[in-house]
Motif scaffolding. Structure first.
Motif, PDB file in Angstrom:
ATOM      1  N   ILE A 181       0.456  -1.209   0.092  1.00 32.67           N
ATOM      2  CA  ILE A 181       0.287  -0.445  -0.526  1.00 32.67           C
ATOM      3  C   ILE A 181       1.223   0.990  -0.014  1.00 32.67           C
ATOM      4  CG2 ILE A 181      -1.938   1.559   0.922  1.00 32.67           C
ATOM      5  CD1 ILE A 181      -2.791  -1.187   2.682  1.00 32.67           C
ATOM      6  N   ALA A 182       1.700   1.430  -0.867  1.00 32.19           N
ATOM      7  CA  ALA A 182       1.974   3.005  -1.164  1.00 32.19           C
ATOM      8  C   ALA A 182       1.338   4.319  -1.572  1.00 32.19           C
ATOM      9  CB  ALA A 182       2.570   2.765  -2.511  1.00 32.19           C
ATOM     10  N   ASP A 183       1.887   5.109  -0.632  1.00 30.77           N
ATOM     11  CA  ASP A 183       0.879   6.208  -0.816  1.00 30.77           C
ATOM     12  C   ASP A 183       2.302   7.424  -1.269  1.00 30.77           C
ATOM     13  OD1 ASP A 183       1.201   6.846   2.582  1.00 30.77           O
ATOM     14  OD2 ASP A 183       1.401   8.328   1.689  1.00 30.77           O
ATOM     15  N   VAL A 184       1.646   8.567  -2.039  1.00 29.38           N
ATOM     16  CA  VAL A 184       1.863  10.077  -2.092  1.00 29.38           C
ATOM     17  C   VAL A 184       1.233  11.128  -1.273  1.00 29.38           C
ATOM     18  CG1 VAL A 184       0.183  10.349  -4.058  1.00 29.38           C
ATOM     19  CG2 VAL A 184       2.912  11.416  -4.102  1.00 29.38           C
ATOM     20  N   GLN A 185       2.461  12.232  -0.941  1.00 27.31           N
ATOM     21  CA  GLN A 185       1.675  13.297   0.340  1.00 27.31           C
ATOM     22  C   GLN A 185       0.580  13.609  -0.459  1.00 27.31           C
ATOM     23  OE1 GLN A 185       4.744  15.159   1.309  1.00 27.31           O
ATOM     24  NE2 GLN A 185       5.436  13.657   3.354  1.00 27.31           N
ATOM     25  N   TYR A 186       0.588  14.721  -1.945  1.00 28.35           N
ATOM     26  CA  TYR A 186      -0.711  15.371  -2.371  1.00 28.35           C
ATOM     27  C   TYR A 186      -0.310  14.112  -3.929  1.00 28.35           C
ATOM     28  CZ  TYR A 186      -0.023  18.052   0.823  1.00 28.35           C
ATOM     29  OH  TYR A 186      -0.450  18.962   2.304  1.00 28.35           O
ATOM     30  N   GLY A 187      -1.978  14.405  -4.424  1.00 26.41           N
ATOM     31  CA  GLY A 187      -1.642  13.688  -5.647  1.00 26.41           C
ATOM     32  C   GLY A 187      -1.053  14.598  -6.489  1.00 26.41           C
ATOM     33  N   ASP A 188      -0.666  15.092  -6.988  1.00 25.09           N
ATOM     34  CA  ASP A 188       0.041  16.316  -7.698  1.00 25.09           C
ATOM     35  C   ASP A 188       1.571  15.422  -7.878  1.00 25.09           C
ATOM     36  OD1 ASP A 188      -1.358  19.699  -7.179  1.00 25.09           O
ATOM     37  OD2 ASP A 188      -1.264  18.180  -5.938  1.00 25.09           O
ATOM     38  N   PHE A 189       1.715  14.912  -6.921  1.00 25.21           N
ATOM     39  CA  PHE A 189       2.914  14.318  -6.388  1.00 25.21           C
ATOM     40  C   PHE A 189       3.020  12.828  -8.182  1.00 25.21           C
ATOM     41  CE2 PHE A 189       4.775  16.371  -2.394  1.00 25.21           C
ATOM     42  CZ  PHE A 189       4.125  17.036  -2.819  1.00 25.21           C
ATOM     43  N   LEU A 190       1.977  12.458  -7.773  1.00 22.14           N
ATOM     44  CA  LEU A 190       2.174  11.207  -9.394  1.00 22.14           C
ATOM     45  C   LEU A 190       2.327  11.570 -10.595  1.00 22.14           C
ATOM     46  CD1 LEU A 190      -1.883  10.232  -9.216  1.00 22.14           C
ATOM     47  CD2 LEU A 190      -0.261   9.316  -7.456  1.00 22.14           C
ATOM     48  N   PHE A 191       2.653  13.390 -10.420  1.00 23.04           N
ATOM     49  CA  PHE A 191       3.108  12.881 -11.573  1.00 23.04           C
ATOM     50  C   PHE A 191       4.656  12.963 -12.131  1.00 23.04           C
ATOM     51  CE2 PHE A 191       0.203  16.379 -12.636  1.00 23.04           C
ATOM     52  CZ  PHE A 191      -1.108  16.365 -13.547  1.00 23.04           C
ATOM     53  N   CYS A 192       5.162  12.960 -10.708  1.00 19.05           N
ATOM     54  CA  CYS A 192       6.485  12.580 -10.289  1.00 19.05           C
ATOM     55  C   CYS A 192       6.970  10.854 -10.863  1.00 19.05           C
ATOM     56  CB  CYS A 192       7.073  12.812  -9.076  1.00 19.05           C
ATOM     57  SG  CYS A 192       7.550  14.963  -8.726  1.00 19.05           S
ATOM     58  N   MET A 193       6.272  10.647 -10.800  1.00 21.51           N
ATOM     59  CA  MET A 193       6.358   8.854 -10.551  1.00 21.51           C
ATOM     60  C   MET A 193       5.282   7.977 -11.856  1.00 21.51           C
ATOM     61  SD  MET A 193       3.639   7.504  -7.623  1.00 21.51           S
ATOM     62  CE  MET A 193       4.765   7.835  -6.778  1.00 21.51           C
ATOM     63  N   MET A 194       5.219   9.092 -12.140  1.00 19.54           N
ATOM     64  CA  MET A 194       4.111   8.911 -13.540  1.00 19.54           C
ATOM     65  C   MET A 194       4.846   7.423 -14.529  1.00 19.54           C
ATOM     66  SD  MET A 194       0.612   9.563 -13.912  1.00 19.54           S
ATOM     67  CE  MET A 194      -0.207   8.843 -15.142  1.00 19.54           C
ATOM     68  N   ASP A 195       5.585   7.417 -15.061  1.00 21.54           N
ATOM     69  CA  ASP A 195       6.556   6.016 -15.569  1.00 21.54           C
ATOM     70  C   ASP A 195       5.661   4.802 -15.083  1.00 21.54           C
ATOM     71  OD1 ASP A 195       8.219   5.272 -17.662  1.00 21.54           O
ATOM     72  OD2 ASP A 195       9.498   4.796 -15.892  1.00 21.54           O
ATOM     73  N   GLN A 196       6.410   4.607 -13.721  1.00 24.22           N
ATOM     74  CA  GLN A 196       6.309   3.280 -12.497  1.00 24.22           C
ATOM     75  C   GLN A 196       4.742   3.376 -13.123  1.00 24.22           C
ATOM     76  OE1 GLN A 196       8.611   1.630 -11.629  1.00 24.22           O
ATOM     77  NE2 GLN A 196      10.152   2.908 -12.181  1.00 24.22           N
ATOM     78  N   LEU A 197       4.066   4.355 -12.785  1.00 25.18           N
ATOM     79  CA  LEU A 197       2.480   4.129 -12.633  1.00 25.18           C
ATOM     80  C   LEU A 197       2.144   3.875 -14.285  1.00 25.18           C
ATOM     81  CD1 LEU A 197       1.234   7.082 -10.255  1.00 25.18           C
ATOM     82  CD2 LEU A 197       1.443   3.973 -10.086  1.00 25.18           C
ATOM     83  N   ALA A 198       2.335   4.395 -15.472  1.00 26.27           N
ATOM     84  CA  ALA A 198       1.786   4.609 -16.538  1.00 26.27           C
ATOM     85  C   ALA A 198       2.132   3.067 -17.564  1.00 26.27           C
ATOM     86  CB  ALA A 198       1.637   6.263 -16.771  1.00 26.27           C
ATOM     87  N   ASN A 199       3.596   3.594 -17.463  1.00 29.80           N
ATOM     88  CA  ASN A 199       4.479   2.049 -18.257  1.00 29.80           C
ATOM     89  C   ASN A 199       4.604   1.466 -17.506  1.00 29.80           C
ATOM     90  OD1 ASN A 199       5.341   3.746 -21.014  1.00 29.80           O
ATOM     91  ND2 ASN A 199       5.703   5.121 -19.589  1.00 29.80           N
ATOM     92  N   GLN A 200       4.942   0.640 -16.480  1.00 33.68           N
ATOM     93  CA  GLN A 200       5.473  -0.550 -15.792  1.00 33.68           C
ATOM     94  C   GLN A 200       4.204  -1.021 -15.208  1.00 33.68           C
ATOM     95  OE1 GLN A 200       8.400  -0.502 -17.100  1.00 33.68           O
ATOM     96  NE2 GLN A 200       8.768   1.404 -17.265  1.00 33.68           N
ATOM     97  N   ALA A 201       3.891  -0.159 -14.238  1.00 32.85           N
ATOM     98  CA  ALA A 201       2.372  -0.951 -13.703  1.00 32.85           C
ATOM     99  C   ALA A 201       1.617  -0.631 -13.898  1.00 32.85           C
ATOM    100  CB  ALA A 201       2.028  -0.269 -11.913  1.00 32.85           C
ATOM    101  N   ALA A 202       0.804  -0.521 -14.930  1.00 23.82           N
ATOM    102  CA  ALA A 202      -0.157  -0.647 -15.622  1.00 23.82           C
ATOM    103  C   ALA A 202      -0.546  -1.405 -17.359  1.00 23.82           C
ATOM    104  CB  ALA A 202      -0.888   0.449 -15.603  1.00 23.82           C
ATOM    105  N   LYS A 203       1.082  -1.794 -17.659  1.00 26.97           N
ATOM    106  CA  LYS A 203       1.434  -2.274 -18.734  1.00 26.97           C
ATOM    107  C   LYS A 203       2.223  -3.953 -18.754  1.00 26.97           C
ATOM    108  CE  LYS A 203       2.304   1.507 -21.521  1.00 26.97           C
ATOM    109  NZ  LYS A 203       2.923   2.296 -22.488  1.00 26.97           N
ATOM    110  N   MET A 204       2.316  -3.978 -16.802  1.00 25.29           N
ATOM    111  CA  MET A 204       3.323  -5.741 -17.334  1.00 25.29           C
ATOM    112  C   MET A 204       3.080  -6.119 -16.796  1.00 25.29           C
ATOM    113  SD  MET A 204       6.733  -5.295 -16.416  1.00 25.29           S
ATOM    114  CE  MET A 204       7.434  -4.037 -15.862  1.00 25.29           C
ATOM    115  N   THR A 205       1.470  -6.205 -16.372  1.00 23.36           N
ATOM    116  CA  THR A 205       0.680  -7.968 -16.893  1.00 23.36           C
ATOM    117  C   THR A 205       0.452  -7.635 -18.057  1.00 23.36           C
ATOM    118  OG1 THR A 205      -0.175  -7.473 -14.794  1.00 23.36           O
ATOM    119  CG2 THR A 205      -1.842  -8.909 -16.651  1.00 23.36           C
TER     120      THR A 205
END
Lengths: 340, 323
Positions: free
Chosen positions: A81-105
């Motif tokens: 269960i990861a969290d980011v302090q403010y949603g805006d910081f999701l932009f910093c990690m976008m590669d890991q979310l959009a390219n890695q987490a979302a595409k790996m399966t």
């Protein structure tokens, strides 16, 4: 039945899941520091005392790193269960979310799973442009991510538990003005709804919305804070003799389309409220879906009540102008009903 | 390929399998059989082979846009990789990955990460899982000199260091990030020079000497498994081919290429085998024939495998529906 704030309900969900499943752990910034905040909005307060600092893992200020660590740990059999302090910081990690987490399966032909949760507080709360944005549309646009947005304490516990148990990456959007965080982390102007939260284990299924108020003249779809604004608008409209149905989708991906369509077929009118800004937004997607699938049931154009297409402004007078509100939803309904 | 202690001849066979696999893939690409680009690993085979020789099947390898060598060395079947290059449903990713995402989680290699530097934090996360699970597992992140300048690599190295994670970061410095030379984007001589800044060992090794690579990998993996934390290995090597299929190699000098061609890792290993009397020319010819049979079979498998259905595109977006 115990009454809880959303922050307390989320904390209870995390505690129960960590007690139930040794694979579950928390990872984020300032979440478990002894004498610290318990995360930016107190959700993880006290958890490191119960579970230790290894399972409530404080990271460096490294959003790419912590997101990637969650992706990798999930791929290797854990349930972060990861969290980011403010949603805006999701932009910093976008590669890991959009390219890695979302595409790996997908890229693995279904052989790799990424059962991770990423919690993110959203909402404009007088912090200026970079601690305020609502990013629902960004994340909903990424195939391979599930997205939930609990607006009540009951749903906060049930949806977070469902997210932890899901075998896919799930983004959990939480609204800063709904947490009910206490002490130094409390929010000015917060709505802070307190609701009944069962002590026993339950989940709110991902993909199921709910009708918050029944009505017959117009359907108002709202999530997180705008769900409460929709309810307030419905109350005002009722005094005028207009019957509004309020729908809280609760899950944004996969969307409970049929719940919205059934309501629109009944009322013939649709207003979609969102705190995300307007262009290419979440409300635009709901409007398009209804236009495609229930056009002939509509008695009026579909209306959107969104934030304006600027960064969230700081000055309270400008911020209020930027944001949706109950009054703006009432105005939108009036236009659809031929008033004014 | 991984597991028990391997002889130099075993390592040579793995390197030769990678080399011949890619030479054949390149020829098949020219024939129009492979509908993608290819980032070939020719010249760097000793790095993947030396490192993976130390790993168990259950250890993890994270790779890059140049993954064929890592995949073969980690034990992904060449036929499954070739079928993936052919975009066949029998491929290691069921035709959903292609060259840049080769991998097979059954042998500890998830789909390769083709975003430069993107695998470094994932490797840290897989190592974190190994630490939680106390299974003695290790994760290895392979990345290039170009990736070393990505922020993701910096964040990952620091996190791995502070948590003493069982992970090994292997930088394959082939002197060029695409066409950009190392010296134009680094103000230091070695990527490994950055290791002390994270408080971890930095080791430089001749990346064309498979035994030397294996030696440093043994130490790094032992350190990782013992809970002593990560190591940054910098393997100095060279692409004896272009960055991708469209690369005319006009940014490198012929003299530089000749120097490295003389240091071809296969040539070095073959000479050493003969010098030590561990293999004769006849032995090497036999290995060549064995490898050829493996590649022939891989190509035949790929050629005869069915295409995916167009509608298979709808599958595998999510796993299960457990919640």
């Amino acid at each position: 039945m115990p009454m809880m704030s959303i922050a307390e309900a989320l904390r209870l969900a995390i505690r129960e899941e960590m007690e139930r499943d040794p694979r579950v752990f928390c990872i984020g910034e300032d979440i478990g520091v002894t004498g610290g905040f318990g995360g930016a909005f107190t959700v993880t307060l006290g958890l490191s005392e119960q579970f230790g600092h290894e399972r409530v893992l404080d990271t460096p200020i490294s959003e790419i790193g912590l997101a990637g660590a969650a992706v990798g740990a999930a791929m290797a059999g854990m349930r972060p269960i990861a969290d980011v302090q403010y949603g805006d910081f999701l932009f910093c990690m976008m590669d890991q979310l959009a390219n890695q987490a979302a595409k790996m399966t997908y890229m693995s032909g279904g052989t790799v799973s990424v059962p991770m949760v990423m919690r993110a507080p959203v909402g404009s709360t007088r912090r200026g442009s970079q601690h305020a944005q609502s990013l629902e549309a960004f994340m909903c646009h990424v195939p391979g991510l599930k997205v939930v947005a609990p607006a009540t304490a009951y749903d906060a516990k049930g949806l977070l538990k469902a997210a932890v148990r899901d075998d896919n990456p799930v983004i959990v959007f939480e609204h800063k003005l709904l947490y009910g965080s206490k002490g130094a982390r409390s929010e000015k102007g917060a709505l802070s709804p307190v609701g009944e939260v069962p002590s026993e284990d339950y989940i709110v299924p991902i993909g199921k919305g709910i009708v918050r108020r029944e009505g017959s003249d117009v359907t108002i779809v709202g999530k997180l804070l705008t769900m409460y604004q929709a309810l307030a608008a419905a109350e005002t409209l009722a005094q005028e003799g207009i019957s509004a149905e309020v729908i809280d989708p609760r899950t944004l991906v996969p969307l409970d389309k049929e719940l919205i369509l059934a309501s629109v077929r009944k009322t013939g009118r649709l207003v979609v409220a969102e705190e995300d800004n307007r262009t290419c937004g979440w409300a635009a997607e709901i409007a398009a879906m209804v236009a495609e699938e229930a056009f002939y049931y509509l008695d009026a154009p579909i209306a959107r009540v969104s934030s304006i297409d600027t960064p969230p402004p700081f000055a309270p007078v400008m911020e209020a102008f930027y944001l949706p509100s109950a009054d703006k939803i009432v105005d939108a309904v009036h236009k659809l009903m031929g008033k004014n | 390929m991984s597991g028990q202690a391997q002889s130099l001849l075993d390592l040579y066979r793995t390197m030769l399998t990678i080399r011949r696999f890619e030479e054949r893939a390149n020829a098949l690409y020219m024939e129009g059989k492979i509908p993608s680009t290819l980032h070939l690993y020719i010249g760097q085979e000793a790095v993947a082979t030396g490192v993976c020789a130390v790993l168990k099947r259950t250890d993890y390898v994270l790779s890059t846009h140049r993954p064929h060598g890592h995949a073969i060395a980690k034990g992904v079947a060449p036929r499954d990789i070739m079928a993936e290059l052919y975009a066949k449903v029998t491929g290691c990713c069921k035709g959903k990955g292609g060259s840049m995402h080769a991998g097979d989680i059954r042998v500890g290699m998830p789909p390769a990460v083709a975003i430069v530097g993107g695998n470094a934090p994932i490797a840290a996360g897989m190592a974190l899982a190994c630490k939680f699970q106390k299974n003695g597992g290790v994760a290895v992140s392979f990345f290039g000199d170009g990736a070393a300048n990505e922020g993701a690599v910096h964040e990952a190295l620091n996190m791995a260091a502070i948590w003493s994670l069982p992970v090994v970061y292997v930088c394959e410095n082939n002197l060029y990030g695409a066409s950009t030379s190392f010296s134009t984007v680094f103000n230091i001589a070695n990527v490994a020079d950055r290791a002390p800044a994270y408080g971890i060992p930095g080791v430089i090794v001749d990346g064309n000497d498979v035994e030397a690579v294996r030696e440093v990998a043994i130490e790094a993996c032992a350190r990782a498994r013992a809970g002593a934390g990560p190591t940054l290995i910098e393997a100095k090597t060279y692409r004896l081919c272009g960055h991708s299929r469209s690369d005319p190699l006009t940014y490198r000098s012929k003299e530089e290429e000749a120097v490295w061609r003389a240091r071809d890792p296969l040539v070095i290993a073959a000479q050493r085998l003969k010098e030590r009397g561990e293999a004769s020319d006849a032995d090497l010819a036999r290995v060549e024939a064995e490898v050829k049979a493996v590649i022939d079979e891989a190509v035949a498998f790929a050629e005869t495998s069915p295409d995916p259905l167009a509608t298979d595109a709808l599958k595998h977006l999510f796993v299960g529906e457990s919640a």
